[in-house]
Design a protein around this motif. Structure first.
Motif, PDB file in Angstrom:
ATOM      1  N   THR A 300       5.582  -4.715  -8.988  1.00  0.00           N
ATOM      2  CA  THR A 300       6.181  -3.540  -9.624  1.00  0.00           C
ATOM      3  C   THR A 300       6.261  -2.377  -8.640  1.00  0.00           C
ATOM      4  OG1 THR A 300       5.211  -4.237 -11.727  1.00  0.00           O
ATOM      5  CG2 THR A 300       6.047  -1.992 -11.600  1.00  0.00           C
ATOM      6  N   ALA A 301       5.188  -2.189  -7.884  1.00  0.00           N
ATOM      7  CA  ALA A 301       5.146  -1.063  -6.948  1.00  0.00           C
ATOM      8  C   ALA A 301       6.161  -1.209  -5.826  1.00  0.00           C
ATOM      9  CB  ALA A 301       3.745  -0.929  -6.371  1.00  0.00           C
ATOM     10  N   ILE A 302       6.512  -2.445  -5.473  1.00  0.00           N
ATOM     11  CA  ILE A 302       7.400  -2.649  -4.328  1.00  0.00           C
ATOM     12  C   ILE A 302       8.778  -2.025  -4.556  1.00  0.00           C
ATOM     13  CG2 ILE A 302       8.327  -4.879  -5.075  1.00  0.00           C
ATOM     14  CD1 ILE A 302       7.307  -3.921  -1.489  1.00  0.00           C
ATOM     15  N   SER A 303       9.182  -1.884  -5.807  1.00  0.00           N
ATOM     16  CA  SER A 303      10.482  -1.264  -6.075  1.00  0.00           C
ATOM     17  C   SER A 303      10.485   0.195  -5.634  1.00  0.00           C
ATOM     18  CB  SER A 303      10.820  -1.352  -7.568  1.00  0.00           C
ATOM     19  OG  SER A 303      10.941  -2.687  -7.968  1.00  0.00           O
ATOM     20  N   VAL A 304       9.415   0.922  -5.932  1.00  0.00           N
ATOM     21  CA  VAL A 304       9.341   2.326  -5.527  1.00  0.00           C
ATOM     22  C   VAL A 304       9.126   2.426  -4.014  1.00  0.00           C
ATOM     23  CG1 VAL A 304       8.211   4.535  -5.955  1.00  0.00           C
ATOM     24  CG2 VAL A 304       8.392   2.853  -7.793  1.00  0.00           C
TER      25      VAL A 304
END
Length: 441
Positions: A300-304
């Protein structure tokens, strides 16, 4: 979409075939379009039991392990038959093909260092991606001269027969067979019964036809409504950062990494490039611990993180004068769209899952799409020396605070939760496939 017995001759043994499902056909077109959808898994293995000697990585032992893998997962030994045209492509599996190795299917070659292996990966992905497309899968094994007992393995497969999750099963099955005594092959019919497309494993197929039609209609409406939130602009296409997914519609706003787009771009084969960055074990543990502390996954964090990376690219170009002010003003007000794979195995037929379907090697994914707000531009249109620069662009810390970063991560997480918790997730996936296939053709 089930398997059918084509022939049973002494020379070939039993031969089975089945048509490609829509998602498999979609990746079939990707593959013949300059090999843009093949998968390569890279493993480095260190032999710890010297008692087994050099035979562990011998060509004979590698071939035996490879045949075991193909017999357990027959799609790895399949061929694609497109003799009836692109809309009638079939998988063909024969007992003979599963019990023998085709030329170039297994390669064992001693190398001087890992740099030679990386050169092979570059050749397979970028220099000649179509060079081995007569094979659906293959394994390349490289014992290292500079590190006795170390061997590097490359597993290559067409995306139509595997997805990212399949990689763990490929490695586990192959290396277990490599280090274990020979075992009797499983029943081909039983293994083919597991190698079905996800459309055949939808539990709703047991419902009445009327209920199935209502579910498909509702799923299509949901899919089109989701797309309408991203649609329709006349000139800007979305770029997905986490996958090769391109949408079948144009997006409302959003923007791509700077590139040269012409009226031929949509039919120009892409060229694969890669850049790796290795984290230490301590760094990896710190990253995962931080994600757990904030109740998010790294996926999930990789998108930001990707948004911040693109933001730095755009800042760098603007600060050095490569990005016109009008384009900069447009971009800094636009949302960013990201996408990636969704594992469909948890939504499959319960009997299939109990038989081991959760780890089956096959193409069992859909794609999610999510939006993030405009990119952070705390310095507005300034280009003076007062704008902090690291590598020509503002550092991450200057672009976004930690609280703001995790606020966006949780926003993206909620979008993903709405997607995977929808009771029609399988039907929504099926609704998008015809458009994918039509576009790729």
């Amino acid at each position: 979409m089930s398997w059918s017995l084509v022939s049973n001759a002494p020379s070939t043994g039993k031969v089975y075939s089945r048509p490609l499902a829509l998602n498999e056909r979609s990746f079939y077109f990707d593959r013949i379009f300059n090999g843009t959808a093949d998968i390569i898994w890279h493993h480095t293995v260190q032999q710890t039991d010297n008692a087994s000697g050099a035979g562990l990585f011998s060509e004979e032992n590698v071939k035996r392990a490879w045949l075991t893998l193909k017999q357990w997962y027959p799609l790895y030994g399949a061929q694609m038959d497109d003799s009836d045209g692109g809309d009638m492509v079939k998988f063909v599996v024969s007992e003979q093909a599963l019990a023998s190795c085709h030329p170039d299917e297994v390669t064992v070659k001693t190398v001087s260092s890992s740099a030679e292996v990386n050169a092979v990966v570059d050749k397979l992905m970028r220099v000649s991606p179509m060079g081995d497309h007569h094979l659906m899968s293959r394994v390349l094994v490289f014992p290292r001269k500079d590190s006795p007992g170390t061997c590097e393995f490359l597993f290559r497969a067409a995306h139509a027969i595997a997805d990212g999750i399949s990689g763990a099963t490929v490695g586990r099955t192959f290396f277990d067979a490599l280090a274990s005594p020979p075992t009797p092959p499983p029943s081909l019919e039983e293994r083919l019964a597991m190698a079905l497309p996800y459309t055949e494993l939808n539990p709703t197929k047991k419902m009445s036809l009327a209920r199935q039609r209502w579910r498909r209609a509702t799923a299509r409406i949901i899919y089109l409504n989701r797309r309408s939130r991203l649609a329709v602009s006349s000139h800007v296409r979305k770029l997905t950062i986490l996958s090769t997914l391109l949408t079948d519609l144009l997006t409302q706003g959003g923007h791509t990494v700077p590139n040269m787009v012409t009226n031929k771009s949509y039919r120009t084969p892409s060229t694969t490039n890669r850049h790796g960055c290795r984290f230490t074990l301590a760094e990896s543990n710190a990253i995962l611990a931080t994600c757990r502390a904030h109740h998010v996954t790294f996926g999930t964090a990789i998108s930001v993180i990707s948004q911040l990376a693109i933001t730095r690219i755009l800042h760098r170009r603007f600060l050095r004068g490569d990005l016109p002010l009008a384009e900069w003003e447009y971009r800094r007000r636009q949302p960013m769209y990201f996408g990636g794979p969704v594992n469909l195995r948890p939504y499959m037929d319960p009997d299939w899952k109990r038989a081991g379907g959760a780890t089956e090697i096959a193409l069992h994914i859909d794609f999610y799409e999510g939006a993030l707000p405009f990119m952070p531009t705390p310095f507005g249109t300034r280009t003076d020396a007062g704008v902090p620069r690291v590598g020509g662009a503002p550092p991450f810390a200057a672009l976004m605070s930690h609280p703001r970063f995790f606020l966006r991560v949780h926003s993206f997480k909620r979008q993903l939760q709405r997607i995977v918790r929808n009771p029609l997730v399988r039907d929504i996936s099926a609704a998008r496939q015809p458009g994918y296939v039509a576009r790729k053709k």
